[in-house]
Design an enzyme around this catalytic site. Structure first.
Site, short mmCIF file in Angstrom:
data_model
loop_
_atom_site.label_atom_id
_atom_site.label_comp_id
_atom_site.label_asym_id
_atom_site.label_seq_id
_atom_site.Cartn_x
_atom_site.Cartn_y
_atom_site.Cartn_z
CG ASP A 48 -1.80 1.22 1.30
OD1 ASP A 48 -2.89 1.13 0.71
OD2 ASP A 48 -1.42 2.25 1.91
CE1 TYR A 53 0.42 7.82 2.74
CE2 TYR A 53 0.90 5.58 2.07
CZ TYR A 53 0.06 6.51 2.66
OH TYR A 53 -1.14 6.09 3.19
CE LYS A 78 -3.88 4.57 0.68
NZ LYS A 78 -2.45 4.50 1.00
CG HIS A 111 -4.81 9.62 0.34
ND1 HIS A 111 -3.46 9.59 0.13
CD2 HIS A 111 -5.00 9.18 1.61
CE1 HIS A 111 -2.87 9.16 1.24
NE2 HIS A 111 -3.77 8.91 2.14
N1 LIG Z 1 -5.60 6.10 3.59
C1 LIG Z 1 -5.08 6.86 4.54
O1 LIG Z 1 -5.45 8.03 4.74
C2 LIG Z 1 -4.03 6.28 5.43
C3 LIG Z 1 -3.72 6.91 6.65
C4 LIG Z 1 -2.77 6.31 7.48
C5 LIG Z 1 -2.16 5.13 7.08
N2 LIG Z 1 -2.45 4.55 5.87
C6 LIG Z 1 -1.79 3.29 5.42
O2 LIG Z 1 -1.85 2.33 6.47
C7 LIG Z 1 -0.54 1.89 6.79
C8 LIG Z 1 -0.44 1.48 8.24
O3 LIG Z 1 -0.78 2.54 9.11
P1 LIG Z 1 0.30 3.37 9.96
O4 LIG Z 1 1.61 3.35 9.26
O5 LIG Z 1 -0.34 4.67 10.23
O6 LIG Z 1 0.38 2.64 11.36
P2 LIG Z 1 0.42 1.12 11.91
O7 LIG Z 1 0.73 0.17 10.84
O8 LIG Z 1 -0.79 0.94 12.74
O9 LIG Z 1 1.63 1.22 12.93
C9 LIG Z 1 2.93 1.49 12.51
C10 LIG Z 1 3.79 1.61 13.78
O10 LIG Z 1 3.79 0.35 14.47
C11 LIG Z 1 5.12 -0.07 14.69
N3 LIG Z 1 5.16 -1.53 14.52
C12 LIG Z 1 4.98 -2.23 13.38
N4 LIG Z 1 5.07 -3.55 13.59
C13 LIG Z 1 5.33 -3.69 14.93
C14 LIG Z 1 5.54 -4.81 15.77
N5 LIG Z 1 5.50 -6.05 15.28
N6 LIG Z 1 5.78 -4.59 17.09
C15 LIG Z 1 5.79 -3.34 17.60
N7 LIG Z 1 5.61 -2.23 16.84
C16 LIG Z 1 5.37 -2.41 15.51
C17 LIG Z 1 5.95 0.66 13.66
O11 LIG Z 1 7.23 0.91 14.14
P3 LIG Z 1 8.56 0.34 13.40
O12 LIG Z 1 8.60 1.00 12.05
O13 LIG Z 1 9.63 0.79 14.33
O14 LIG Z 1 8.40 -1.15 13.33
C18 LIG Z 1 5.20 1.97 13.48
O15 LIG Z 1 5.61 2.89 14.47
C19 LIG Z 1 0.31 3.11 6.42
O16 LIG Z 1 1.68 2.83 6.38
C20 LIG Z 1 -0.31 3.48 5.10
O17 LIG Z 1 0.13 2.61 4.08
C21 LIG Z 1 -3.39 5.10 5.06
#
Ligand SMILES: NC(=O)c1ccc[n+]([C@@H]2O[C@H](COP(=O)([O-])OP(=O)(O)OC[C@H]3O[C@@H](n4cnc5c(N)ncnc54)[C@H](OP(=O)(O)O)[C@@H]3O)[C@@H](O)[C@H]2O)c1
Length: 280
Positions: A48, A53, A78, A111
């Site tokens: 994704d 980004y 997106k 998005h």
């Molecule tokens: N459509 C939208 O508007 C929108 C908005 C937000 C996000 N997104 C998408 O959704 C994806 C995921 O959301 P997100 O990046 O906001 O947050 P997330 O995936 O909920 O959390 C990411 C965080 O969790 C940590 N993490 C990951 N695996 C872990 C594990 N096994 N143990 C402990 N900590 C862990 C990561 O740190 P480390 O890097 O240190 O592992 C990072 O700080 C995004 O990357 C993006 O592609 C879309």
């Protein structure tokens, strides 16, 4: 050789979306290319990204370096709301493909809603992009129930998903029900509540009962409801942990205990996120 079994897929309106994907928000440069490549080598089959980004080039690099066949990977990107006027939308979609070095993406999303441009015009352009072969499937992100219903009325092509914030601390039951009613996939962004899941005592306890981590219990809670998860990590060693969620099942009482963590105001990615970005 892949080290993990391919994730199950969710099938909606002709789209087959792997239940596990790799999120890439905030992954940049070499780290991004390396994590994407390693995830694909490990067996992830869904990535994704987004214009916003500023990492589509590196996502493309990782994709090509992994040598995984194009047809075996589901790639989502997106379009940012400042590009929602019809000519810009098509141009932006073409630019995404150039950066990713792909001839089409599997899923192209709007998005965030953009109240300044009529949704009918934006959806018309998005549908044309699909018909022109730049995207195999189209959908939306951060659409509310009301906007989703409006979009479904206006779109001449199937909308296959709404991608929105979804994790145990946020009650999204209305949006989830609206997606199910309209045969749309639910793609959970920030499925780990941006890392917070690892610190929660309920998730820790339930994970430990299955020899799993709190993070794995959190992701399992979502995929067990057929909700697609796209956890992001910058650490290659965490990719396997986040993928090992298909070899155990939570009981009904465990599912209920995790669901009870949710509240209506549990949002972490604020709607102001879009306001902070430049739209014009
Ligand atoms: N459509 C939208 O508007 C929108 C908005 C937000 C996000 N997104 C998408 O959704 C994806 C995921 O959301 P997100 O990046 O906001 O947050 P997330 O995936 O909920 O959390 C990411 C965080 O969790 C940590 N993490 C990951 N695996 C872990 C594990 N096994 N143990 C402990 N900590 C862990 C990561 O740190 P480390 O890097 O240190 O592992 C990072 O700080 C995004 O990357 C993006 O592609 C879309």
């Amino acid at each position: 050789m892949s080290e993990i079994e391919p994730a199950p897929v969710v099938e909606v309106k002709g789209a087959k979306i792997p239940l596990l994907g790799l999120g890439t928000w905030e992954l940049r440069g070499r780290v991004c290319a390396r994590v994407v490549e390693q995830a694909l080598r490990l067996g992830y089959r869904h990535i994704d990204t987004a214009e916003l980004y500023e990492n589509e080039r590196e996502v493309g690099e990782g994709l090509h370096a992994s040598a995984v066949k194009r047809g075996d990977v589901f790639v989502t990107t997106k379009i940012w709301p400042s590009h929602f006027a019809p000519p810009e939308l098509e141009r932006a979609a073409r630019e995404c493909l150039v950066r990713l070095r792909l001839s089409e993406v599997d899923l192209l999303l709007l998005h965030w809603p953009n109240p300044r441009i009529p949704l009918s015009e934006t959806l018309g352009a998005l549908c044309k992009v699909k018909r022109d072969g730049l995207a195999r499937h189209i959908g939306v992100s951060n659409f509310t129930v009301a906007l989703l219903e409006e979009a479904l009325q206006l779109s001449s092509e199937p909308l296959v998903c709404d991608q929105f914030e979804c994790h145990p601390f946020l009650d999204q039951s209305k949006l989830i029900a609206a997606c199910r009613k309209n045969d749309m996939a639910i793609v959970a962004y920030s499925p780990l509540a941006r890392g917070e899941a690892r610190n929660n005592d309920v998730l820790k306890r339930i994970g430990a009962a299955h020899q799993k981590t709190a993070t794995q219990a959190c992701l399992r809670f979502l995929v067990q409801q057929d909700i697609v998860v796209i956890p992001r990590t910058s650490k290659v060693e965490r990719l396997s942990e986040n993928a090992a969620i298909f070899d155990f099942a939570l009981s009904d009482s465990e599912m209920d205990a995790i669901a009870a963590l949710g509240s209506r105001d549990g949002r972490i990615v604020d709607w102001a996120y879009s306001g902070r970005m430049k739209w014009d």
